[in-house]
Write an enzyme that holds these catalytic residues in place. Structure first.
Site, PDB file in Angstrom:
ATOM      1  CG  HIS A  15      -0.363  -0.294   2.495  1.00  0.00           C
ATOM      2  ND1 HIS A  15      -0.040   0.709   3.377  1.00  0.00           N
ATOM      3  CD2 HIS A  15       0.029  -1.457   3.087  1.00  0.00           C
ATOM      4  CE1 HIS A  15       0.503   0.171   4.474  1.00  0.00           C
ATOM      5  NE2 HIS A  15       0.558  -1.148   4.309  1.00  0.00           N
ATOM      6  CB  ALA A  16      -0.021   4.840  -0.079  1.00  0.00           C
TER       7      ALA A  16
END
Length: 86
Positions: A15-16
């Site tokens: 994820h980010a």
């Protein structure tokens, strides 16, 4: 060229935040680094949006390929990062 595979253990996948940190780590090396998810073409691992577009989930296995002058150090650092964060 160095290559290794890693199976994602983080329940959210790539994820980010960890993706951004991984890109930042890789940019610190002169070697070219690609990441490949099964069934998809390898992408430049310093391209954050392309990395996110792979859609890597928990349990997926990715393959890193590192090629360049500092490939040994880069491979070790990336593997340690993946183990600690994903």
């Amino acid at each position: 060229m160095k290559e290794f595979t890693y199976t994602i253990k983080d329940e959210i996948g790539i994820h980010a935040r960890p993706a951004g940190n991984l890109v930042k780590l890789i940019k610190g090396f002169s070697s070219a680094v690609t990441i490949e998810k099964e069934g998809k073409a390898p992408i430049n691992a310093t391209a954050l949006m392309k990395l996110m577009s792979l859609g890597v989930k928990c349990g997926d296995t990715v393959k890193f390929s590192i090629d360049g002058e500092d490939e040994e150090a880069a491979a070790k650092a990336i593997e340690e990062f993946m183990t600690a964060n994903l």
